[in-house]
Design an enzyme around this catalytic site. Structure first.
Site, PDB file in Angstrom:
ATOM      1  N   THR A  75      46.579 -11.083 -13.403  1.00 49.19           N
ATOM      2  CA  THR A  75      47.071 -12.226 -12.634  1.00 49.19           C
ATOM      3  C   THR A  75      47.758 -11.758 -11.360  1.00 49.19           C
ATOM      4  OG1 THR A  75      47.364 -13.505 -14.666  1.00 49.19           O
ATOM      5  CG2 THR A  75      48.631 -14.217 -12.746  1.00 49.19           C
ATOM      6  N   GLN A 181      36.787  -9.361 -16.591  1.00 48.96           N
ATOM      7  CA  GLN A 181      35.891  -9.424 -17.752  1.00 48.96           C
ATOM      8  C   GLN A 181      34.684  -8.495 -17.618  1.00 48.96           C
ATOM      9  OE1 GLN A 181      36.439 -10.665 -20.606  1.00 48.96           O
ATOM     10  NE2 GLN A 181      38.179 -12.013 -20.230  1.00 48.96           N
ATOM     11  N   SER A 201      42.299  -5.803 -15.520  1.00 46.47           N
ATOM     12  CA  SER A 201      43.432  -5.923 -16.431  1.00 46.47           C
ATOM     13  C   SER A 201      43.164  -5.053 -17.648  1.00 46.47           C
ATOM     14  CB  SER A 201      43.613  -7.371 -16.861  1.00 46.47           C
ATOM     15  OG  SER A 201      44.593  -7.449 -17.869  1.00 46.47           O
ATOM     16  N   THR A 239      59.708   0.317 -10.742  1.00 43.64           N
ATOM     17  CA  THR A 239      59.481   1.575 -11.450  1.00 43.64           C
ATOM     18  C   THR A 239      58.216   1.471 -12.293  1.00 43.64           C
ATOM     19  OG1 THR A 239      61.847   1.958 -11.512  1.00 43.64           O
ATOM     20  CG2 THR A 239      60.504   3.242 -13.041  1.00 43.64           C
ATOM     21  N   CYS A 327      45.810 -26.243 -24.233  1.00 39.10           N
ATOM     22  CA  CYS A 327      46.577 -27.209 -25.003  1.00 39.10           C
ATOM     23  C   CYS A 327      47.874 -27.495 -24.253  1.00 39.10           C
ATOM     24  CB  CYS A 327      46.872 -26.612 -26.364  1.00 39.10           C
ATOM     25  SG  CYS A 327      47.023 -27.806 -27.651  1.00 39.10           S
TER      26      CYS A 327
HETATM   27  C1  LIG Z   1      42.555 -12.287 -18.713  1.00 36.75           C
HETATM   28  C2  LIG Z   1      42.034 -12.592 -17.363  1.00 36.75           C
HETATM   29  C3  LIG Z   1      42.865 -12.561 -16.238  1.00 36.75           C
HETATM   30  C4  LIG Z   1      44.346 -12.331 -16.322  1.00 36.75           C
HETATM   31  O1  LIG Z   1      44.700 -11.042 -16.687  1.00 36.75           O
HETATM   32  P1  LIG Z   1      46.218 -10.799 -17.220  1.00 36.75           P
HETATM   33  O2  LIG Z   1      46.360  -9.330 -17.263  1.00 36.75           O
HETATM   34  O3  LIG Z   1      46.268 -11.431 -18.582  1.00 36.75           O
HETATM   35  O4  LIG Z   1      47.127 -11.449 -16.253  1.00 36.75           O
HETATM   36  C5  LIG Z   1      42.308 -12.814 -14.999  1.00 36.75           C
HETATM   37  N1  LIG Z   1      41.002 -13.082 -14.869  1.00 36.75           N
HETATM   38  C6  LIG Z   1      40.165 -13.130 -15.922  1.00 36.75           C
HETATM   39  C7  LIG Z   1      38.725 -13.399 -15.689  1.00 36.75           C
HETATM   40  C8  LIG Z   1      40.650 -12.890 -17.201  1.00 36.75           C
HETATM   41  O5  LIG Z   1      39.817 -12.953 -18.234  1.00 36.75           O
END
Ligand SMILES: *Cc1c(COP(=O)(O)O)cnc(C)c1O
Length: 398
Positions: A75, A181, A201, A239, A327
Site C-alpha cells: 500500500t 500479485q 509486497s 529505521t 464487509c
Molecule cells: C495485498 C495487495 C496490496 C497491498 O499490499 P500490503 O502489503 O498488504 O499493503 C496491493 N495490491 C495488491 C494487488 C494486493 O494484492
C-alpha cells in the site's frame, strides 16, 4: 472447526511464512539487533544483511539493487509512486488508473479527487480485460501518472503491462504498476516491462506482513513519502525493519526457485478445482477470462447463494477461501472489481475467490470438491431465515 488439516486457499490475501524465511530473519532479532545506521561494529552485520536482501529482491525483478526502496507495505509503495509523480510535476493534475485496482489505489485516487485532482478510472470488459485504446484516449497533456496493476488480486486477470507502459512512454507520461500479485508467479523484468515504478509486497510471497518495496527507474524524479532520517539513500525515512527486509530477500530468492512450480503444479491444482466446481455445481460461472491469468487464482460465482454464507460453512470444514466483498458496518458490499466487469449483482454477491500457493496439495482440492457441492445445495434449499442467520453471525464477527 473440524480437527482436520487446514485447507488454506486464500494465498492472495496473505501467505504462510516459509520456514526458510523464518530461519533467515531470526538472527536479526537475536544477535544482529543493532541500528544499521550506527557507526559501531554492532551495526555492520544488519547493514550488510539489508544490502544482501536488496540484491536478492533486485534479482527477482531484474534490476540493480540501487533502484530498490524498501517500504512498509505494498500500500505504501503504491501511495509513494503516485504521490511522488504528482509532487514532482505540480502542473500535472490528472491521474489515470483502472476501476479494478486494489483499494490502495482506488481510495488514494478518491482522496486525490477531493484535493482537486482529476482521475480517470479506465473501464474493463466482462472478462476483466482492458482496452489499450481507452488508455490512449485518456492520456492528456496534464496527465501526471498512469497507475495500472499487473495481476488482479480478485480474479487473477493480467493486464498487458508492457504495452500499457509503452503507450505511456510514447506520450512522456510516468507509468506505475502494482505487481504485488505477479511476484513469484510471473517472471518480472522491469527493464523489459519499461515501467517507471513497480510495487511489491512481501507477505504475498511467503514473508511477513509489513514490508514492501518500490522500484524506481534510474533518473526518475522522486519525492519521498515518509520524511525522516537518511535511510534508503534518503528516499524513505524510518529505521529499517531489518528482520522483515532480510525475510523479503530470502522470500525473493525462494520465489525465483519456485516460479516454475507455480506455473505447473499449482496451476494444475487451480485448474482441477475450477473445472471440478464448474462441472459439478449447477449455476456456477467463472468470473473473468481464462487467459492470460495468474496460475493460482480462480473466482467463481454461485447464482442464488450469498458468498458469506458459503464461506461460513466452508470455514466449519476448515477450508479458507474469500469473497471479493468488503464487509462494511455489517452490510455486504459487492466487489468493486466484479461490479466494474459488469457481473450481475446477484452473482457477484455469490462469488468466491480461491487462491492457491506452494503449500497446497491435491488433497486440498479433493476436500473442497467433496464439501462444496453439498454446501451450495444446502444453502439454495435453505429457508431465507437460515441465510439471514448466517449473515447476522457474520456481521457480529465483523
Ligand atoms: C495485498 C495487495 C496490496 C497491498 O499490499 P500490503 O502489503 O498488504 O499493503 C496491493 N495490491 C495488491 C494487488 C494486493 O494484492
Amino acid at each position: 472447526m473440524s480437527d482436520k488439516r487446514l485447507v488454506y486457499l486464500d494465498n492472495n490475501a496473505t501467505t504462510q511464512v516459509a520456514p526458510e524465511v523464518v530461519e533467515a530473519m531470526l538472527p536479526c532479532l537475536t544477535k544482529h539487533w543493532g541500528n544499521p545506521s550506527s557507526a559501531y561494529d554492532l551495526a555492520n552485520a544488519p547493514a550488510r544483511m539489508i544490502e544482501t536482501a536488496r540484491s536478492q529482491v533486485a534479482l527477482l525483478i531484474g534490476t540493480e539493487p540501487r533502484n530498490i526502496i524498501f517500504t512498509g507495505c505494498g500500500t505504501e509503495s503504491n501511495n509513494t509512486a503516485i504521490q511522488s509523480a504528482l509532487y514532482c510535476n505540480p502542473t500535472k493534475r490528472h491521474v489515470i488508473t483502472t476501476a479494478v485496482e486494489h483499494s490502495a489505489n482506488i481510495k488514494l485516487c478518491h482522496q486525490l479527487e477531493k484535493r482537486g485532482y482529476e482521475v480517470t478510472f479506465l473501464p474493463v470488459d466482462l472478462d476483466g480485460g482492458i482496452d489499450l485504446c481507452d488508455l490512449q484516449a485518456a492520456i492528456r497533456p496534464d496527465t501526471g501518472i498512469v497507475s495500472i496493476m499487473w495481476a488482479n488480486n480478485e480474479t487473477g486477470v493480467l493486464f498487458p503491462v508492457e504495452e500499457l507502459a509503452a503507450i505511456c512512454r510514447s506520450h512522456g507520461v510516468l507509468f506505475h504498476t502494482d505487481a504485488v500479485q505477479a511476484a513469484g508467479k510471473l517472471p518480472i523484468d522491469v527493464q523489459k516491462l519499461g515501467v517507471d515504478f513497480l510495487s511489491l509486497s512481501a507477505h504475498k510471497l511467503r514473508a511477513p506482513k509489513g514490508i514492501g518495496l518500490l522500484y524506481v527507474k534510474p533518473n526518475t524524479p522522486f519525492q519521498p513519502y515518509i520524511i525522516g532520517g537518511g535511510q534508503e539513500r534518503g528516499q524513505r525515512g524510518g529505521t529499517e525493519n531489518v528482520a522483515n527486509i532480510v525475510a523479503f530477500g530470502k522470500a525473493a530468492e525462494l520465489a525465483l526457485e519456485h516460479i516454475d512450480e507455480e506455473n505447473t503444479r499449482v496451476r494444475s491444482l487451480r485448474n482441477k478445482l475450477e473445472q471440478g466446481i464448474l462441472q459439478t455445481i449447477r449455476g456456477s460461472v467463472r468470473n473473468g477470462g481464462g487467459e492470460p491469468r495468474l496460475p493460482n487464482t480462480t473466482n467463481i460465482g454461485f447464482d442464488g447463494v450469498e458468498a458469506e454464507a458459503i464461506l461460513l460453512l466452508l470455514d466449519r470444514e476448515g477450508i479458507c477461501a474469500s469473497s471479493g466483498s468488503a464487509c462494511t458496518t455489517g452490510s455486504i458490499e459487492p466487489s468493486h472489481v466484479l461490479q466494474a466487469m459488469g457481473v450481475p449483482l446477484l452473482r457477484s454477491k455469490g462469488s468466491l475467490r480461491f487462491s492457491f500457493g506452494l503449500d497446497n496439495t491435491e488433497a486440498d482440492v479433493n476436500r473442497v470438491l467433496e464439501k462444496l457441492p453439498a454446501i451450495v445445495a444446502r444453502l439454495r434449499d435453505a429457508s431465507p431465515e437460515a441465510l439471514s442467520q448466517a449473515e447476522e453471525r457474520l456481521a457480529n464477527t465483523g
